[in-house]
Design a protein around this motif. Structure first.
Motif, PDB file in Angstrom:
ATOM      1  N   GLY A  11     -89.821  61.391  63.408  1.00 58.40           N
ATOM      2  CA  GLY A  11     -91.033  60.616  63.671  1.00 58.40           C
ATOM      3  C   GLY A  11     -91.552  60.022  62.361  1.00 58.40           C
ATOM      4  N   ILE A  12     -91.879  58.709  62.380  1.00 58.80           N
ATOM      5  CA  ILE A  12     -92.347  58.069  61.139  1.00 58.80           C
ATOM      6  C   ILE A  12     -93.651  57.343  61.418  1.00 58.80           C
ATOM      7  N   GLN A  13     -94.603  57.514  60.530  1.00 58.29           N
ATOM      8  CA  GLN A  13     -95.853  56.763  60.691  1.00 58.29           C
ATOM      9  C   GLN A  13     -96.267  56.157  59.358  1.00 58.29           C
ATOM     10  N   PHE A  14     -96.498  54.843  59.349  1.00 62.26           N
ATOM     11  CA  PHE A  14     -97.003  54.156  58.155  1.00 62.26           C
ATOM     12  C   PHE A  14     -98.484  53.892  58.373  1.00 62.26           C
ATOM     13  N   ARG A  15     -99.323  54.375  57.458  1.00 63.09           N
ATOM     14  CA  ARG A  15    -100.760  54.143  57.585  1.00 63.09           C
ATOM     15  C   ARG A  15    -101.230  53.317  56.402  1.00 63.09           C
ATOM     16  N   ASP A  16    -101.520  52.054  56.645  1.00 58.32           N
ATOM     17  CA  ASP A  16    -102.045  51.149  55.608  1.00 58.32           C
ATOM     18  C   ASP A  16    -101.210  51.171  54.340  1.00 58.32           C
ATOM     19  N   VAL A  17     -99.907  51.155  54.498  1.00 59.25           N
ATOM     20  CA  VAL A  17     -99.046  51.305  53.318  1.00 59.25           C
ATOM     21  C   VAL A  17     -98.924  49.977  52.558  1.00 59.25           C
ATOM     22  N   GLY A  18     -99.117  50.067  51.279  1.00 60.40           N
ATOM     23  CA  GLY A  18     -98.939  48.914  50.400  1.00 60.40           C
ATOM     24  C   GLY A  18     -98.071  49.346  49.228  1.00 60.40           C
ATOM     25  N   PHE A  19     -97.282  48.420  48.693  1.00 58.81           N
ATOM     26  CA  PHE A  19     -96.423  48.785  47.568  1.00 58.81           C
ATOM     27  C   PHE A  19     -96.087  47.580  46.705  1.00 58.81           C
ATOM     28  N   ALA A  20     -96.193  47.757  45.412  1.00 58.69           N
ATOM     29  CA  ALA A  20     -95.750  46.716  44.473  1.00 58.69           C
ATOM     30  C   ALA A  20     -94.778  47.378  43.509  1.00 58.69           C
ATOM     31  N   LYS A  80     -86.777  52.241  51.188  1.00 58.58           N
ATOM     32  CA  LYS A  80     -86.879  52.961  49.909  1.00 58.58           C
ATOM     33  C   LYS A  80     -88.113  53.850  49.884  1.00 58.58           C
ATOM     34  N   LEU A  81     -89.201  53.371  50.542  1.00 56.07           N
ATOM     35  CA  LEU A  81     -90.425  54.175  50.577  1.00 56.07           C
ATOM     36  C   LEU A  81     -90.232  55.391  51.475  1.00 56.07           C
ATOM     37  N   ILE A  82     -89.547  55.196  52.618  1.00 58.88           N
ATOM     38  CA  ILE A  82     -89.321  56.338  53.520  1.00 58.88           C
ATOM     39  C   ILE A  82     -88.494  57.401  52.790  1.00 58.88           C
ATOM     40  N   LEU A  83     -87.516  56.946  52.009  1.00 59.17           N
ATOM     41  CA  LEU A  83     -86.623  57.878  51.305  1.00 59.17           C
ATOM     42  C   LEU A  83     -87.227  58.422  50.009  1.00 59.17           C
ATOM     43  N   LYS A  84     -88.457  58.037  49.736  1.00 55.36           N
ATOM     44  CA  LYS A  84     -89.168  58.469  48.520  1.00 55.36           C
ATOM     45  C   LYS A  84     -88.453  58.028  47.228  1.00 55.36           C
ATOM     46  N   LEU A  85     -87.689  56.934  47.314  1.00 51.86           N
ATOM     47  CA  LEU A  85     -87.087  56.409  46.083  1.00 51.86           C
ATOM     48  C   LEU A  85     -88.181  55.769  45.242  1.00 51.86           C
ATOM     49  N   PHE A  86     -89.189  55.242  45.935  1.00 46.87           N
ATOM     50  CA  PHE A  86     -90.401  54.746  45.273  1.00 46.87           C
ATOM     51  C   PHE A  86     -91.586  55.346  46.020  1.00 46.87           C
ATOM     52  N   ARG A  87     -92.702  55.445  45.333  1.00 43.80           N
ATOM     53  CA  ARG A  87     -93.905  55.991  45.979  1.00 43.80           C
ATOM     54  C   ARG A  87     -94.838  54.838  46.298  1.00 43.80           C
ATOM     55  N   GLN A  88     -95.316  54.799  47.554  1.00 45.01           N
ATOM     56  CA  GLN A  88     -96.214  53.714  47.949  1.00 45.01           C
ATOM     57  C   GLN A  88     -97.438  53.683  47.027  1.00 45.01           C
ATOM     58  N   THR A  89     -97.944  52.482  46.766  1.00 45.85           N
ATOM     59  CA  THR A  89     -99.114  52.387  45.886  1.00 45.85           C
ATOM     60  C   THR A  89    -100.402  52.523  46.690  1.00 45.85           C
ATOM     61  N   GLU A  90    -100.308  52.286  47.982  1.00 44.93           N
ATOM     62  CA  GLU A  90    -101.490  52.467  48.852  1.00 44.93           C
ATOM     63  C   GLU A  90    -101.061  53.115  50.158  1.00 44.93           C
ATOM     64  N   MET A 118     -85.222  61.401  37.384  1.00 37.15           N
ATOM     65  CA  MET A 118     -86.286  60.477  36.966  1.00 37.15           C
ATOM     66  C   MET A 118     -86.767  59.639  38.149  1.00 37.15           C
ATOM     67  N   ARG A 119     -88.062  59.453  38.239  1.00 36.18           N
ATOM     68  CA  ARG A 119     -88.585  58.629  39.333  1.00 36.18           C
ATOM     69  C   ARG A 119     -88.138  57.174  39.141  1.00 36.18           C
ATOM     70  N   SER A 120     -87.852  56.494  40.263  1.00 36.81           N
ATOM     71  CA  SER A 120     -87.340  55.122  40.143  1.00 36.81           C
ATOM     72  C   SER A 120     -88.321  54.230  39.391  1.00 36.81           C
ATOM     73  N   GLU A 121     -89.623  54.469  39.596  1.00 38.51           N
ATOM     74  CA  GLU A 121     -90.635  53.642  38.921  1.00 38.51           C
ATOM     75  C   GLU A 121     -90.539  53.771  37.407  1.00 38.51           C
ATOM     76  N   ALA A 122     -90.086  54.962  36.958  1.00 37.57           N
ATOM     77  CA  ALA A 122     -90.092  55.224  35.519  1.00 37.57           C
ATOM     78  C   ALA A 122     -88.801  54.794  34.843  1.00 37.57           C
ATOM     79  N   ARG A 123     -87.796  54.444  35.643  1.00 39.00           N
ATOM     80  CA  ARG A 123     -86.491  54.129  35.068  1.00 39.00           C
ATOM     81  C   ARG A 123     -86.546  52.876  34.206  1.00 39.00           C
ATOM     82  N   PRO A 124     -85.970  52.928  32.981  1.00 41.86           N
ATOM     83  CA  PRO A 124     -85.986  51.730  32.149  1.00 41.86           C
ATOM     84  C   PRO A 124     -85.231  50.589  32.834  1.00 41.86           C
ATOM     85  N   ALA A 125     -85.641  49.361  32.518  1.00 45.01           N
ATOM     86  CA  ALA A 125     -85.074  48.202  33.201  1.00 45.01           C
ATOM     87  C   ALA A 125     -83.585  48.040  32.896  1.00 45.01           C
TER      88      ALA A 125
END
Ligand SMILES: Nc1ncnc2c1ncn2[C@@H]1O[C@H](COP(=O)(O)OP(=O)(O)OP(=O)(O)O)[C@@H](O)[C@H]1O
Length: 729
Positions: free
Chosen positions: A493-502, A539-549, A263-270
């Motif tokens: 190699g890691i590149q963040f391009r305009d990454v935003g996350f809530a 967490k975003l690099i590891l894809k535990l959550f997906r960036q919102t922007e 299950m995606r972390s975003e979808a996990r019940p609280a």
């Protein structure tokens, strides 16, 4: 934690050898599957095929093959077949060979007794022409045929998607052959049910008045054969439904766990507790498919049939059972609204009860040190009292319906007898007919009463099913139709391009407009005040959550196109809060990678300082770490996490305050060893410790989820000291 001396520092030569990362993964069956999937145009990584499957020693077994194949969009079937009978039209197929080997047969010529085969991962993966004679020596006799499943694309719209079927009903449907047999058995059993009333009727009407002893014996033998057959049918249908229920249960439980883990972390019940409650609700769904329930539904139409037969004997005799049956069902239907409200209440209360229990047990020490016992006890008792009040009402309602049903049953018997006696007096029926009608009416009432009882469980079962539905329909990391690019080895190699996350349901973003690039081999520290978003970035690099922007590129590939399991396998992570699992120290170190060599293990424990724990404990590697690693100190747990990350020998290391719980001696030793180990690797380090900054050459400062400074370490540290950078530090 106190591991002594810097004399145990590692030299450059003792770093873990690079080969450990290219250990065999999944075995020959998964290699064959990946190859066939590619031949069908479905490129999928081994990690995507295997992640979460209960493999034996990290190897895909034939029993698990179909589950892995399903992930590649292929339906598979294992068949026992001699080489001559292998269907060339169904190639490519997998041949299971002796010695846990497998090969892909791409074409077969039965006339010439030859086959084209590929041994994935064993040779150069070229096609070899082998004679049946050669193959026979290694072939176990089992072939796996694969067939691509039809895929709907977006143009099919939601309807196409829906046709995939419901997880529960579709799994149940796989046992349709058994349920068909059960229905046939029930059909026969209900027909046999006429035997006894007919026998009794004929004994009263014909045998006794005519003294026909011979007829009596013929009929008695016939009826005896029928009731014996009925007994066998009952046993068979009971066994079959239990078999189907248990198979379905096993499959659904496996599916459920797979769903929970992917299950995606975003979808996990609280709340973990309420999720556990929903999963436990499966027990009531299970009883829905158990014998008693199935029989009630299958037998119900026969009630109508029995009533018709009673009406044929004498229509007035059908009146009591018609009225009685309707009254029983009406009562059960009438209480449904109340049952629905009560099952909603019990469900919510038992979720809360579970959540309270799980939360308190997990944080038992905090509960005690903060004197929260009475608060927790109070919450617990109130929830239990609320739950029990609803349970009592539910039980009262159920027992009222059961007692009502029993009362109706007895009343029907009395009414049948009374009406029957009047009919006999009027010479409309014989004594035998009355007894037969009486017997049939009790038989007709049986399924009606059972269905009434089941209606009482309807809402709690449907509530449990819809709670499970919620879980089963949550987004997973491996969504159907999404094909990931396979990048088993990454340079880091890691590149963040305009990454935003809530975070879900949070108004304030945890990260905003992040732009930075980390080159392979670079060592970067991420610093900033508490809550500035450092761990979230990992967490975003590891894809535990997906960036919102924005987008995150790993080695130039958008991480959204990378398989999460494959990516995580390639990254060495030390999280801020280290979780270990019940088992020995060794289990926790090699978990997920059974091919670790002893040499690699020894080097990893030296780098991380776990060797100190091993040396100081009488059981050494076999010491029990306890649930969540409770038998170890926080610093020791961190050392184990560092060893785990080192054992992967990854190109990219993400360390989130890896030594925050260690004493300065242990920290110094780990720092020194990591400096050597991370020499050619990319390192991202979150730390509040100045000592650890020695591992890095560049510093990124985060504040309020934004980058407020990024540059060479000395420059940034000097600026921070002068207070020239934002509010940070
Ligand atoms: N699972 C979560 N759900 C909702 N909000 C979260 C979650 N995890 C973190 N946050 C919020 O996101 C923000 C960033 O948190 P994060 O853990 O990344 O900070 P951090 O810089 O690592 O802090 P620290 O130095 O204390 O570890 C914080 O405001 C925090 O409240």
């Amino acid at each position: 934690m106190s591991q002594n001396s810097t004399s145990e520092h590692l030299s450059t030569e003792t770093a873990v050898p690079r080969e450990t990362s290219s250990l065999p993964g999944g075995g020959p069956l998964v290699a064959s599957l990946t190859l066939i999937a590619a031949l069908h145009g479905r490129r999928i990584s081994c990690d995507a095929l295997l992640s979460g499957l209960p493999m034996e020693n990290g190897v895909l077994t034939p029993a698990l093959f179909s589950r892995a194949a399903k992930r590649a969009g292929l339906a598979s079937k294992i068949i026992k077949s001699p080489l001559e009978r292998i269907n060339g039209l169904l190639c490519p197929a997998v041949l299971i060979l002796g010695g846990s080997r497998a090969c892909v047969v791409t074409s077969i010529d039965a006339a010439a007794e030859k086959a084209s085969v590929i041994f994935p991962g064993e040779m150069d993966e070229g096609t070899a022409e082998l004679s049946f004679e050669t193959l026979r020596d290694i072939y176990t006799g089992y072939v796996i045929y694969l067939k691509p499943q039809f895929k709907f694309d977006e143009r099919a719209g939601a309807d196409g998607k829906r046709r995939k079927g419901h997880w529960f009903w579709e799994t149940l449907a796989t046992e349709k052959n058994i349920y068909r047999d059960v229905i046939i058995a029930s059909l026969l059993s209900n027909i046999f049910a006429f035997a006894m009333p007919l026998f009794v009727m004929n004994v009263y009407n014909r045998v006794v008045p005519n003294n026909a002893v011979e007829t009596l014996w013929v009929m008695a033998i016939g009826v005896f054969i029928m009731i014996t057959a009925d007994f066998a049918l009952h046993m068979a249908r009971g066994y079959l439904t239990d078999l189907a229920a248990s198979r379905t249960n096993t499959r659904l439980s496996a599916d459920m766990m797979e769903q929970v883990l992917s299950m995606r972390s975003e979808a996990r019940p609280a709340s973990v507790g309420s999720m556990v409650n929903s999963i436990q609700g499966f027990d009531s769904v299970r009883s829905f498919i158990s014998s008693a329930t199935v029989f009630a539904y299958v037998d119900l139409p026969f009630s109508i049939f029995f009533i018709i037969v009673i009406a044929i004997i004498a229509w007035p005799l059908a009146i009591p059972i018609l009225i009685g049956g309707l009254l029983v069902l009406a009562e059960a239907v009438m209480v449904q609204k109340q049952m629905r409200e009560l099952s909603e209440t019990t469900n919510r209360a038992s979720s809360l009860k579970n959540a309270t229990m799980v939360e308190s047990l997990v944080a038992i020490e905090s509960v005690k040190t903060q004197n929260l016992e009475s608060t927790v006890q109070n919450r617990w008792e109130k929830t239990v009292a609320h739950l029990e009040a609803a349970n009592v009402k539910m039980r009262l309602l159920s027992s009222a319906v059961i007692s009502w049903t029993q009362w109706i049953n007895v009343t029907i018997s009395i009414a049948t007898m009374v009406i029957g006696v009047y009919l006999i007096r009027a010479n409309a029926i014989s004594m035998g007919s009355l007894i037969a009608a009486y017997m049939l009416s009790s038989r007709a009432m049986m399924p009606i009463s059972r269905v009434a009882g089941l209606l009482m469980q309807y809402y709690s079962t449907s509530r449990s099913l819809s709670a499970l539905d919620d879980i089963m329909n949550k987004e997973t990391e491996h969504e159907e139709g999404v094909t990931f690019l396979s990048r088993p080895d990454i340079a880091g190699g890691i590149q963040f391009r305009d990454v935003g996350f809530a975070y879900p349901e949070q108004e304030r973003p945890a990260l905003s407009a992040l732009n930075f690039t980390v080159k392979p081999g670079e060592h970067v520290a991420i610093v900033g005040p508490i809550g500035s978003g450092k761990s979230t970035l990992f967490k975003l690099i590891l894809k535990l959550f997906r960036q919102t922007e924005g987008s995150i590129l790993i080695d130039g590939t958008d991480s959204r196109q990378m398989d999460p399991a494959e990516l995580r396998r390639a990254v060495g992570v030390v999280p801020q809060e280290v979780m270990l699992f019940y088992g020995t120290l060794r289990d926790n170190l090699v978990m997920g990678n059974p091919y670790i060599t002893d040499q690699a293990l020894l080097q990893a424990i030296q780098i991380s300082g776990v060797d100190g724990i091993v040396k100081n404990h009488p059981k050494g590697f076999d010491m029990q770490v306890g649930e969540r690693g409770a038998n170890l100190s926080s610093g020791q747990r961190q050392a184990v996490a560092i060893a785990r990350a080192v054992l992967k020998n990854p190109s990219l290391l993400l360390l989130d305050e890896p030594t925050s719980a260690m004493d300065s001696g242990s920290e110094e030793r780990v720092r020194h060893n990591l400096k050597i180990f991370a020499k050619d690797k990319t390192l991202l380090l979150v730390t509040h410790r100045t000592a650890l900054l020695d591992l890095t050459e560049r510093v990124i400062v985060l504040d309020g989820g934004r980058i407020v400074a990024d540059g060479p370490k000395e420059q940034i540290l000097a600026a921070l000291k002068e207070g020239a950078i934002g509010r940070a530090y």
